[in-house]
Every structure is written in structure tokens, then in C-alpha cells.
Design a protein around this motif. Structure first.
Motif, short mmCIF file in Angstrom:
data_model
loop_
_atom_site.label_atom_id
_atom_site.label_comp_id
_atom_site.label_asym_id
_atom_site.label_seq_id
_atom_site.Cartn_x
_atom_site.Cartn_y
_atom_site.Cartn_z
N GLU A 41 0.85 -1.19 0.00
CA GLU A 41 0.00 0.00 0.00
C GLU A 41 0.90 1.25 0.00
OE1 GLU A 41 -3.83 -1.57 2.55
OE2 GLU A 41 -2.17 -0.67 3.64
N PRO A 42 1.52 1.56 -1.11
CA PRO A 42 2.47 2.68 -1.14
C PRO A 42 1.83 3.99 -0.67
CG PRO A 42 2.58 1.40 -3.16
CD PRO A 42 1.39 0.90 -2.41
N ASN A 43 2.64 4.81 0.00
CA ASN A 43 2.17 6.13 0.43
C ASN A 43 3.26 7.15 0.14
OD1 ASN A 43 3.88 6.59 2.97
ND2 ASN A 43 2.94 4.60 3.44
N THR A 44 2.93 8.40 0.31
CA THR A 44 3.88 9.48 0.01
C THR A 44 4.21 10.28 1.27
OG1 THR A 44 2.05 10.95 -0.61
CG2 THR A 44 3.11 9.68 -2.38
N CYS A 45 4.29 9.61 2.40
CA CYS A 45 4.56 10.30 3.67
C CYS A 45 5.86 11.10 3.58
CB CYS A 45 4.65 9.29 4.81
SG CYS A 45 4.77 10.04 6.44
N ASN A 46 5.84 12.31 4.11
CA ASN A 46 7.04 13.15 4.15
C ASN A 46 7.11 13.87 5.50
OD1 ASN A 46 5.17 15.28 3.98
ND2 ASN A 46 5.43 15.47 1.76
N LYS A 47 8.19 14.59 5.70
CA LYS A 47 8.40 15.29 6.98
C LYS A 47 7.25 16.24 7.30
CE LYS A 47 11.61 18.46 9.28
NZ LYS A 47 12.90 19.20 9.14
N ARG A 48 6.75 16.93 6.31
CA ARG A 48 5.67 17.89 6.55
C ARG A 48 4.42 17.20 7.07
NH1 ARG A 48 3.57 21.59 8.88
NH2 ARG A 48 1.94 22.80 7.88
N LEU A 49 4.11 16.00 6.54
CA LEU A 49 2.94 15.28 7.02
C LEU A 49 3.12 14.86 8.48
CD1 LEU A 49 0.18 14.05 6.55
CD2 LEU A 49 1.29 12.03 5.56
N VAL A 50 4.32 14.40 8.82
CA VAL A 50 4.58 14.04 10.22
C VAL A 50 4.41 15.26 11.12
CG1 VAL A 50 6.32 13.16 11.82
CG2 VAL A 50 6.13 12.16 9.54
N GLN A 51 4.88 16.41 10.67
CA GLN A 51 4.70 17.65 11.44
C GLN A 51 3.21 17.95 11.63
OE1 GLN A 51 6.89 20.38 8.99
NE2 GLN A 51 8.81 20.10 10.13
N LYS A 52 2.42 17.74 10.59
CA LYS A 52 0.98 18.00 10.70
C LYS A 52 0.32 17.06 11.71
CE LYS A 52 0.31 19.90 6.04
NZ LYS A 52 -0.34 19.72 4.71
N TRP A 53 0.74 15.78 11.70
CA TRP A 53 0.20 14.85 12.69
C TRP A 53 0.56 15.28 14.11
CZ3 TRP A 53 2.37 10.01 9.71
CH2 TRP A 53 1.50 9.68 8.68
N GLU A 54 1.82 15.60 14.32
CA GLU A 54 2.29 15.90 15.68
C GLU A 54 1.76 17.24 16.19
OE1 GLU A 54 6.50 15.50 15.90
OE2 GLU A 54 6.47 13.32 15.62
N SER A 55 1.53 18.19 15.30
CA SER A 55 1.03 19.50 15.72
C SER A 55 -0.47 19.51 15.96
CB SER A 55 1.37 20.55 14.67
OG SER A 55 0.61 20.33 13.48
N GLY A 56 -1.16 18.46 15.50
CA GLY A 56 -2.62 18.43 15.61
C GLY A 56 -3.32 19.06 14.43
N GLU A 57 -2.55 19.46 13.40
CA GLU A 57 -3.17 20.02 12.20
C GLU A 57 -4.02 18.96 11.50
OE1 GLU A 57 -1.87 22.23 8.02
OE2 GLU A 57 -0.44 22.07 9.68
N HIS A 58 -3.53 17.74 11.47
CA HIS A 58 -4.31 16.60 10.99
C HIS A 58 -4.54 15.65 12.16
CE1 HIS A 58 -3.10 16.94 6.44
NE2 HIS A 58 -3.74 18.00 6.89
#
Length: 434
Positions: A41-58
Motif C-alpha cells: 500500500e504505497p504512500n507518500t509520507c514526508n516530513k511535513r505530514l509528520v509535522q501535521k500529525w504531531e502538531s494536531g493540524e491533521h
């Protein structure tokens, strides 16, 4: 869905797990992408997405990301701190799908049919991780003996040098790993995994006490893996707190604060554990100059722990918290107030610690005396520094209490403004000789 900035609640749990795995946000994103590839199940996770998860943006993930995150962290998605997730069932499996690689960010196997890799370098912690993945027979009686021996080793740590206890703990880990590899029943495996995780946590602390930071982190990786496999929140909290000391030693109080604060949420109902973790968080918040946060954490620690009874052999006190009592809480309180520059509050807490101090020659006594000495130095009470530092240094040398030695080394710059004092010079000379 993107959450408006004013409504965001940071995902401290996910961040703490990533930090405990010693991954940067970029490395974590790379691991998520790799896991997606392994799962098909390929994905395109990147540093910005991890930041969004950790900040509560997503606050939510697509299903393929959920499965990849579970694979990387070896933790059910419901326990990763995202909002809107239902609580996991009591016996929710931690390993799902085709993914069955090593724990704590290690390499991932391509299919369930491939044999597990041999444990790297033959270290006891690595053998524990290996055994966790090879369900193969232990009975209830054997496991009860293992659990009792684990608690006994924690008790010995209070007054035995790390170098003299390390061999016994490693042999105990080997015994657990052998039992685990030959046990198929899942409830028994989870009990063994929890005992192994506790032992690995202790082995890591002993390595840390010997100054072997790399070895400590290897053991703690295994302990984290075991805590997730066994769904043992208090063990996870223990390891996160140990990691907070390691982060502080590396000069990273922000991460130390985050780890200790996150640990509180996993500690369960044990107020001794939660008080210890709150006090640790208060120390590191104070180190950062975050006054309001430090006092809030400290208030919680005192509320939970100011009237703690002394542990007894028959009670159900968690083995890694038995060294935490009111005198250590008092000393940590003095340290927090000293770091914040509150001279009166620091001295009141220091006096409380000294009144509570008994005569037992254990590691905790050395740490309490060292904490009091540092708090006194920060507020210019040189006589109290001399009263406590010499005994702390002698006891730290006798029992090889590295944590106390580290605290005492901080006295040297703290006493620099008072070099005109004979007492200050004598303390500095004693510490320079270590």
C-alpha cells in the motif's frame, strides 16, 4: 481534514513514540513510506505530514497510513494519540497483516513466510526482541518465578553497583527469552514479554549508570517493544521516564520534558509512578525556564506523592518506583525551585528532604543529597552544599551512583561565584578529584 490553528491539540503521544525510537521526523516519514511498500500500500509520507500529525493540524489518517503507522511503531493506531479513535479492545493484537519485522524501528520482513532474522550481535536485549517474534512452553508457575526474580533484581539495584548486577540481569533476560521462544499461548507470552520488558528496562538503566548510553538505548528499544506487545502502559511509562534522564544528559531538556510528561498518561493509576514522572517533567520544564509549566507539573507531583507510604515487600508497588518516596520528591522539589530561582521555596523543600532522610546506605540517599546540594548552590547556601555534597560524593563513589555523580558535577559551575568561600573551594576540590 485540516484543523484550524486555534483548535489544534498537539499529538504528544505520537511525538513521544517517535522520539523514543530515536527517529527524526524525516526518518519517521521514510519508515512510514517503507512500511507502506512492504504492505503493498504505497504512500507518500514526508516530513511535513509528520509535522501535521504531531502538531494536531491533521487528527485522522487514511486507512493505508493507519496500517503503515501501526507497522512502524508496533502500536495499535488507537493508541497513537489521534483524536476520534475508539478505545482498543483489551486484547487487541499488536501485530497485524503481513508485517512481522523487528521492533522499535528495525528492519521489516517482506512476507510472513520468511524466517525471522537471527538476533544481531547476540546481545540479551536483541534476543528478547527475537523471541517476541517466535511463538514456539512455560507454565503459570514458571512465569510467576520469572516475575518474582525480576522484582528482586530491581530491589538489588537500590544498593548494588551497576557493574556487579549487570551479569545477573542479562542472564535473567536470556532465561526469559528462552521461555518466550518456546511458549505459544498468547496470555502467557504477554506475561513473559512484560517481565522481559521490565528486565530490559532495568538492564538499560544499569548501562546508563555505567555511562554506556548506546547500550542503554538498545535495551530500552527492546523494553519499548515488549511494552507494546504486552500492552503494558506502566512499563512504557517507565521507559519513557528513563529516556528523559538520557535526553537530559545529552543536553536536551525539551525532549526530556516531553518524554516525562507523556509518560504520565501511560502510568496507570499508580500515584507513586505518576508523582515521579510529574516531578521529572517539572525538573526539565524548570531547566528550560518554563516557570508556569514547571510549577504546574510540580503541583501535580506533590498532590500525588507528598504523603506516600514507604513501600513494603508485600504491596503491589511497581518495582521501578520503589526507590521513589517523599524524600526523593522533596529533593526534586528543591531542585525545581532552585532552578527557578525561588530561594525560600528551595530551602524549605531542602529542609523537608533532610528531615525525611534516613540512614540507609542506598543509591537514593546519594541522589537526594546531590539534589539538595545543587538546589542549595543555586540559591547561595554554601554551608548546606558542603554539608550534603561530601557525603553524596562518598556514597556515589562507594555504590557507583552515576546519576548522583552527574548531579554533583553540576555543582562546580554553580559554586564558581562563591570561590572566595573556603567551604565552596573544598567542595570544588573534592569534586574535581572524582
Amino acid at each position: 481534514m485540516t484543523v484550524p490553528a486555534a483548535q489544534r491539540v498537539p499529538n504528544h503521544t505520537l511525538r513521544a513514540i517517535r522520539l523514543a525510537m530515536r527517529m527524526s521526523q524525516s526518518e519517521f516519514a521514510s519508515a512510514v513510506r517503507h512500511a507502506g511498500g512492504v504492505l503493498g500500500e504505497p504512500n507518500t509520507c514526508n516530513k511535513r505530514l509528520v509535522q501535521k500529525w504531531e502538531s494536531g493540524e491533521h487528527t485522522e489518517c487514511r486507512p493505508n497510513y493507519k496500517r503503515a503507522l501501526q507497522a512502524v511503531t508496533r502500536t495499535p493506531y488507537e493508541q497513537l494519540g489521534f483524536s476520534g479513535s475508539p478505545p482498543p479492545p483489551p486484547d487487541a493484537p499488536l501485530l497485524t497483516g503481513r508485517l512481522a519485522g523487528t521492533f522499535a524501528g528495525g528492519p521489516l520482513r517482506r512476507s510472513a513466510e520468511e524466517p525471522p532474522p537471527a538476533p544481531a550481535a547476540g546481545e540479551p536485549g536483541d534476543r528478547l526482541r527475537f523471541a517476541l517474534e517466535r511463538p514456539g512452553q512455560a507454565d503459570q508457575e514458571a512465569i510467576a518465578i520469572v516475575e518474582t526474580n525480576t522484582s528482586r533484581l530491581f530491589a538489588l539495584e537500590h544498593h548494588r553497583c551497576a557493574r556487579t548486577l549487570t551479569g545477573a540481569v542479562n542472564r535473567h533476560l536470556d532465561d526469559i527469552s528462552a521461555l518466550l521462544a518456546g511458549t505459544r499461548r498468547e496470555p502467557l507470552r504477554k506475561r513473559l514479554a512484560a517481565a522481559g520488558g521490565r528486565s530490559a528496562a532495568l538492564a538499560g538503566w544499569l548501562a546508563f549508570d555505567r555511562g554506556d548510553a548506546t547500550g542503554a538505548l538498545r535495551y530500552w528499544d527492546s523494553a519499548l517493544a515488549a511494552s507494546r506487545y504486552a500492552a503494558d502502559g506502566p512499563l512504557l511509562a517507565c521507559v519513557l521516564t528513563y529516556l528523559s534522564y538520557s535526553s537530559a544528559e545529552r543536553g536536551d531538556p525539551a525532549t526530556a520534558w516531553q518524554l516525562a510528561h507523556t509518560a504520565i498518561a501511560h502510568a496507570g493509576p499508580d500515584r507513586r509512578a505518576r508523582s515521579w514522572m510529574s516531578a521529572r517533567a517539572a525538573e526539565e520544564a524548570a531547566q528550560l525556564g518554563e516557570r508556569a509549566a514547571a510549577l504546574s507539573e510540580l503541583e501535580n507531583a506533590l498532590k500525588l506523592g507528598s504523603d506516600l507510604p514507604q513501600p513494603t515487600p508485600e504491596d503491589d508497588t511497581l518495582p521501578w518506583t520503589r526507590c521513589f518516596d517523599t524524600k526523593l520528591l522533596a529533593a526534586m522539589t528543591a531542585n525545581v525551585h532552585g532552578r527557578l530561582g525561588d530561594a525560600r521555596a528551595a530551602m524549605e523543600a531542602a529542609e523537608w528532604a533532610m528531615r525525611s532522610l534516613g540512614h540507609e546506605q542506598v543509591k537514593t540517599r546519594a541522589i537526594v543529597l546531590a539534589e539538595v546540594a545543587c538546589a542549595a548552590a543555586r540559591v547561595g547556601q554554601v554551608d548546606l552544599v558542603a554539608q550534603t555534597a561530601f557525603e553524596a560524593a562518598e556514597l556515589a563513589d562507594a555504590l557507583e551512583v552515576t546519576l548522583a555523580r552527574r548531579k554533583l558535577r553540576r555543582l562546580i559551575p554553580l559554586l564558581a561565584p562563591y570561590r572566595a568561600s573556603v567551604a565552596a573551594r573544598r567542595v570544588i576540590e573534592r569534586l574535581d578529584a572524582q
